[in-house]
Design an enzyme around this catalytic site. Structure first.
Site, PDB file in Angstrom:
ATOM      1  N   GLY A 279       0.830  -1.211   0.000  1.00  9.43           N
ATOM      2  CA  GLY A 279       0.000   0.000   0.000  1.00  9.43           C
ATOM      3  C   GLY A 279       0.855   1.247   0.000  1.00  9.43           C
TER       4      GLY A 279
ATOM      5  CD  GLN B  37      -2.023  10.987   5.488  1.00 12.20           C
ATOM      6  OE1 GLN B  37      -2.755  10.148   5.992  1.00 12.20           O
ATOM      7  NE2 GLN B  37      -1.850  12.184   6.011  1.00 12.20           N
TER       8      GLN B  37
ATOM      9  CG  ASP C 272      -0.551   1.288  -4.146  1.00 12.90           C
ATOM     10  OD1 ASP C 272      -0.505   1.704  -2.968  1.00 12.90           O
ATOM     11  OD2 ASP C 272      -1.579   1.384  -4.867  1.00 12.90           O
TER      12      ASP C 272
ATOM     13  CG  ASP D  92      -5.671  -7.407  -5.224  1.00 12.58           C
ATOM     14  OD1 ASP D  92      -5.824  -7.083  -4.018  1.00 12.58           O
ATOM     15  OD2 ASP D  92      -6.618  -7.778  -5.932  1.00 12.58           O
TER      16      ASP D  92
ATOM     17  CE1 TYR E 104      -8.410   2.963   9.337  1.00 15.01           C
ATOM     18  CE2 TYR E 104      -8.959   4.074  11.390  1.00 15.01           C
ATOM     19  CZ  TYR E 104      -8.036   3.757  10.404  1.00 15.01           C
ATOM     20  OH  TYR E 104      -6.756   4.219  10.506  1.00 15.01           O
TER      21      TYR E 104
ATOM     22  CE  LYS F 227      -5.875   0.709  10.978  1.00 18.33           C
ATOM     23  NZ  LYS F 227      -4.782   0.121  10.155  1.00 18.33           N
TER      24      LYS F 227
ATOM     25  CB  ILE G  36      -0.718  10.882   9.783  1.00 17.46           C
ATOM     26  CG1 ILE G  36      -0.476   9.843  10.873  1.00 17.46           C
ATOM     27  CG2 ILE G  36       0.605  11.306   9.142  1.00 17.46           C
ATOM     28  CD1 ILE G  36       0.119   8.565  10.378  1.00 17.46           C
TER      29      ILE G  36
HETATM   30  N1  SER Z   1      -6.731   9.162  10.183  1.00 21.02           N
HETATM   31  C1  SER Z   1      -7.627   8.041  10.394  1.00 21.02           C
HETATM   32  C2  SER Z   1      -9.017   8.417  10.083  1.00 21.02           C
HETATM   33  O1  SER Z   1      -9.355   9.554  10.288  1.00 21.02           O
HETATM   34  C3  SER Z   1      -7.566   7.556  11.806  1.00 21.02           C
HETATM   35  O2  SER Z   1      -6.465   6.749  11.975  1.00 21.02           O
HETATM   36  O3  SER Z   1      -9.769   7.592   9.682  1.00 21.02           O
END
Ligand code: SER
Length: 315
Positions: A8, A12, A34, A51, A140, A144, A170
């Protein structure tokens, strides 16, 4: 010399982690991968299309380059994930599962970042401890937390050298984040330079942890290089450097761009996600176990971000 694969790499974090790793380990030892071609990364070192859901193709590249460390950066972010939870689960969990299995079969160490998004439910929002309730309500975050647990399981059950940090939002100026709840804190700088004003999707008083990319890159590599005998935790360490609300970052921008203005058009989904996350993480375990220490604060980052975005726009 270590041979590293970044999965990946076009995202970012990857687009900056690859050059950072290539500086440290030598360009030929860092394979960027990627799902689509990335000219900037392939011009400066080895690059392969992978992939992440294709386990055989992924394993073949690991074999081809005799990889011994993997940075798995594949993930749909929090706000995008809520638009299509099934897709987010397939991609985020699929990349994780293939990475864990390949690391186990081929003896690679594995870094899979976790996030402030892994928190949720009833936990202390201020100075959120390393070990606390984690009941996220985004796909998400669920992926995690699963990633943290599975990475620990692969470590204790199979001896795989899995390591991870919980990244704050980030902030960076090379590749835009896509579909995150914390993206506003990147966009504000672009709009400050472009138009001098910004409409914020998060309420004025919601605190979230944030980190400037150079600190995030250093954290990942320092943890991967840390002496394993010192690590009581592995998956995953709270790390922190700054925590602010939209009002506070707007003030910081105004100190550099006095005419800057901000108004609000709060997006309910993003705002609810932001409120379900910590205000500020306690990162004392990372400091004690592997010497984590941030170098950037809000004002130094703001000066650097504005200068970098201005340079980009002048091009
Ligand atoms: N930057 C991510 C988000 O906002 C959180 O780790 O989904």
């Amino acid at each position: 010399m270590k041979r590293i694969l970044v999965l990946g790499a076009g995202g970012q974090i990857g687009s900056e982690l690859v050059p950072y790793l290539r500086e440290i380990y030598g360009a030929s030892n860092v394979v960027a991968t990627d799902v689509k071609q990335c000219d900037a990364l392939s011009a400066a070192g080895p690059f392969e299309i992978i992939d992440a859901l294709d386990a055989d193709g992924y394993a073949a590249v690991v074999d081809k380059y005799k990889i011994d460390a993997i940075y798995n950066l594949v993930a749909l972010l929090s706000a995008t994930g809520e638009k299509n939870p099934q897709l987010a689960m397939r991609i985020n969990m699929g990349a994780l599962q293939n990475s864990l299995e390949i690391a186990r079969e081929k003896g690679c160490s594995l870094f899979t970042p976790s996030s402030i998004g892994a928190f949720g439910g009833e936990f202390p929002r201020d100075n959120t401890p390393q070990d606390t309730v984690m009941q996220p309500n985004t796909i998400y975050g669920v992926c995690k937390v699963a990633g943290e647990l599975l990475s620990n399981y692969y470590h204790t059950r199979f001896g795989v050298d899995t390591r991870s940090v919980r990244f704050p939002g980030i902030i960076s100026n090379v590749t835009l984040p896509g579909g995150g709840t914390t993206d506003y804190a990147v966009e504000i700088y672009y709009e400050a330079v472009r138009t001098g004003r910004f409409t914020c999707p998060i309420s004025h008083d919601v605190y979230m942890d944030m980190m400037y990319m150079p600190d995030a890159l250093r954290a990942a590599v320092e943890l991967m290089e840390a002496d394993p005998s010192k690590l009581k935790h592995r998956n995953s360490f709270n790390i922190a450097s700054m925590s602010f609300t939209p009002e506070i970052i707007a003030e910081a921008v105004r100190r550099q761009v006095p005419s800057f203005t901000m108004d609000y058009d709060v997006e309910p989904v993003k705002d609810a996600i932001a409120r379900s996350w910590p205000n500020k993480l306690d990162d004392s375990c990372a400091r004690e176990e592997w010497g984590w220490k941030p170098q950037w604060d809000l004002d130094s980052m703001t000066r650097d971000m504005l200068a970098a975005v201005r340079r980009k726009m002048d091009k």
